[in-house]
Motif scaffolding. Structure first.
Motif, PDB file in Angstrom:
ATOM      1  N   VAL A  80       0.851  -1.206   0.000  1.00 55.35           N
ATOM      2  CA  VAL A  80       0.000   0.000   0.000  1.00 55.35           C
ATOM      3  C   VAL A  80       0.882   1.248   0.000  1.00 55.35           C
ATOM      4  N   ILE A  81       1.876   1.284   0.853  1.00 58.64           N
ATOM      5  CA  ILE A  81       2.755   2.454   0.927  1.00 58.64           C
ATOM      6  C   ILE A  81       3.534   2.621  -0.371  1.00 58.64           C
ATOM      7  N   GLU A  82       3.998   1.524  -0.932  1.00 59.05           N
ATOM      8  CA  GLU A  82       4.706   1.570  -2.211  1.00 59.05           C
ATOM      9  C   GLU A  82       3.805   2.163  -3.302  1.00 59.05           C
ATOM     10  N   ILE A  83       2.574   1.710  -3.366  1.00 64.28           N
ATOM     11  CA  ILE A  83       1.638   2.169  -4.401  1.00 64.28           C
ATOM     12  C   ILE A  83       1.271   3.635  -4.200  1.00 64.28           C
ATOM     13  N   VAL A  84       0.970   4.020  -2.971  1.00 63.40           N
ATOM     14  CA  VAL A  84       0.598   5.415  -2.701  1.00 63.40           C
ATOM     15  C   VAL A  84       1.761   6.343  -3.062  1.00 63.40           C
ATOM     16  N   ASN A  85       2.982   5.895  -2.819  1.00 58.26           N
ATOM     17  CA  ASN A  85       4.140   6.709  -3.189  1.00 58.26           C
ATOM     18  C   ASN A  85       4.329   6.814  -4.702  1.00 58.26           C
ATOM     19  N   MET A  86       3.698   5.942  -5.479  1.00 60.45           N
ATOM     20  CA  MET A  86       3.796   5.991  -6.938  1.00 60.45           C
ATOM     21  C   MET A  86       2.818   6.982  -7.560  1.00 60.45           C
ATOM     22  N   ILE A  87       1.792   7.391  -6.829  1.00 62.50           N
ATOM     23  CA  ILE A  87       0.753   8.258  -7.401  1.00 62.50           C
ATOM     24  C   ILE A  87       1.389   9.598  -7.769  1.00 62.50           C
ATOM     25  N   PRO A  88       1.325   9.965  -9.036  1.00 58.74           N
ATOM     26  CA  PRO A  88       1.950  11.227  -9.450  1.00 58.74           C
ATOM     27  C   PRO A  88       1.223  12.446  -8.893  1.00 58.74           C
ATOM     28  N   GLU A  89       1.960  13.512  -8.731  1.00 54.27           N
ATOM     29  CA  GLU A  89       1.368  14.787  -8.332  1.00 54.27           C
ATOM     30  C   GLU A  89       0.288  15.156  -9.341  1.00 54.27           C
ATOM     31  N   GLY A  90      -0.838  15.645  -8.831  1.00 55.66           N
ATOM     32  CA  GLY A  90      -1.940  16.044  -9.708  1.00 55.66           C
ATOM     33  C   GLY A  90      -2.869  14.910 -10.078  1.00 55.66           C
ATOM     34  N   LYS A  91      -2.676  13.748  -9.462  1.00 53.94           N
ATOM     35  CA  LYS A  91      -3.537  12.583  -9.718  1.00 53.94           C
ATOM     36  C   LYS A  91      -4.047  12.039  -8.392  1.00 53.94           C
ATOM     37  N   VAL A  92      -5.180  11.325  -8.460  1.00 59.06           N
ATOM     38  CA  VAL A  92      -5.755  10.689  -7.276  1.00 59.06           C
ATOM     39  C   VAL A  92      -6.118   9.246  -7.617  1.00 59.06           C
ATOM     40  N   VAL A  93      -6.315   8.463  -6.583  1.00 55.05           N
ATOM     41  CA  VAL A  93      -6.813   7.093  -6.713  1.00 55.05           C
ATOM     42  C   VAL A  93      -7.840   6.884  -5.609  1.00 55.05           C
ATOM     43  N   SER A  94      -8.606   5.802  -5.745  1.00 51.32           N
ATOM     44  CA  SER A  94      -9.548   5.456  -4.685  1.00 51.32           C
ATOM     45  C   SER A  94      -8.898   4.436  -3.745  1.00 51.32           C
ATOM     46  N   TYR A  95      -9.451   4.313  -2.554  1.00 53.56           N
ATOM     47  CA  TYR A  95      -8.968   3.310  -1.599  1.00 53.56           C
ATOM     48  C   TYR A  95      -9.044   1.912  -2.216  1.00 53.56           C
ATOM     49  N   GLY A  96     -10.147   1.646  -2.918  1.00 59.15           N
ATOM     50  CA  GLY A  96     -10.323   0.343  -3.543  1.00 59.15           C
ATOM     51  C   GLY A  96      -9.328   0.091  -4.659  1.00 59.15           C
ATOM     52  N   GLN A  97      -8.993   1.134  -5.389  1.00 52.17           N
ATOM     53  CA  GLN A  97      -8.006   1.005  -6.455  1.00 52.17           C
ATOM     54  C   GLN A  97      -6.652   0.609  -5.868  1.00 52.17           C
ATOM     55  N   VAL A  98      -6.260   1.254  -4.775  1.00 51.43           N
ATOM     56  CA  VAL A  98      -5.001   0.894  -4.114  1.00 51.43           C
ATOM     57  C   VAL A  98      -5.060  -0.556  -3.638  1.00 51.43           C
ATOM     58  N   ALA A  99      -6.191  -0.952  -3.064  1.00 50.97           N
ATOM     59  CA  ALA A  99      -6.332  -2.318  -2.544  1.00 50.97           C
ATOM     60  C   ALA A  99      -6.164  -3.352  -3.661  1.00 50.97           C
ATOM     61  N   ILE A 100      -6.815  -3.126  -4.800  1.00 47.07           N
ATOM     62  CA  ILE A 100      -6.677  -4.066  -5.926  1.00 47.07           C
ATOM     63  C   ILE A 100      -5.230  -4.090  -6.415  1.00 47.07           C
ATOM     64  N   MET A 101      -4.613  -2.920  -6.507  1.00 42.52           N
ATOM     65  CA  MET A 101      -3.219  -2.863  -6.960  1.00 42.52           C
ATOM     66  C   MET A 101      -2.281  -3.566  -5.981  1.00 42.52           C
ATOM     67  N   ALA A 102      -2.696  -3.638  -4.720  1.00 47.86           N
ATOM     68  CA  ALA A 102      -1.896  -4.334  -3.709  1.00 47.86           C
ATOM     69  C   ALA A 102      -2.234  -5.818  -3.653  1.00 47.86           C
ATOM     70  N   GLY A 103      -3.181  -6.251  -4.491  1.00 50.52           N
ATOM     71  CA  GLY A 103      -3.530  -7.668  -4.560  1.00 50.52           C
ATOM     72  C   GLY A 103      -4.582  -8.120  -3.574  1.00 50.52           C
ATOM     73  N   VAL A 104      -5.288  -7.157  -2.948  1.00 55.43           N
ATOM     74  CA  VAL A 104      -6.346  -7.487  -1.973  1.00 55.43           C
ATOM     75  C   VAL A 104      -7.589  -6.693  -2.374  1.00 55.43           C
ATOM     76  N   PRO A 105      -8.371  -7.224  -3.327  1.00 56.21           N
ATOM     77  CA  PRO A 105      -9.461  -6.440  -3.909  1.00 56.21           C
ATOM     78  C   PRO A 105     -10.532  -5.964  -2.940  1.00 56.21           C
TER      79      PRO A 105
END
Length: 142
Positions: free
Chosen positions: A24-49
């Motif tokens: 989760v921390i790795e993915i959140v640190n990848m989010i570029p400035e000026g962009k957002v993601v949802s909590y669920g999007q991070v969860a799926i990207m972390a392999g826990v949908p």
């Protein structure tokens, strides 16, 4: 599962993290400035949908330890609304941080998530070593 220390950002280390928290921390640190993601999007990207709520708790717990090194403000709910449940943070703080990245947020703490959503490309998703099923879900849903 074994907990492992993981670099957070700029060499800051938070010890004894679960693999999910590390992701989760790795993915959140990848989010570029000026962009957002949802909590669920991070969860799926972390392999826990179904881990959206856990993503929120991880950000809640990590935020005070490194508030400006982990861009927690780039994670909003999937409706495009700031939905902070942290008693130490006011939603207006997240609004201000997003607005400094040129993401307009209205007085009800809503933003156009589809316009500003970060959509990582397939190469980046493959680097996360996700199962094909999750890569497909991310590309299809977001």
């Amino acid at each position: 599962s074994l907990a492992t220390p993981a670099p957070l950002h700029n060499g800051v280390i938070i010890p004894l993290m679960s693999p999910f928290k590390t992701r989760v921390i790795e993915i959140v640190n990848m989010i570029p400035e000026g962009k957002v993601v949802s909590y669920g999007q991070v969860a799926i990207m972390a392999g826990v949908p179904r881990g959206a709520r856990q993503v929120g708790w991880i950000l809640f717990a990590a935020g005070p330890e490194a508030p400006d090194m982990l861009p927690w403000w780039r994670v909003v709910n999937n409706e495009g609304r700031i939905s902070i449940k942290n008693p130490d943070l006011d939603p207006s703080e997240q609004k201000e941080k997003l607005e400094t990245e040129n993401i307009p947020v209205d007085d009800s703490f809503n933003l156009d998530i589809e316009k500003y959503r970060w959509r990582p490309d397939q190469n980046l998703l493959e680097k996360l070593q996700l199962e094909d099923e999750y890569v497909f879900k991310i590309l299809e849903k977001f």
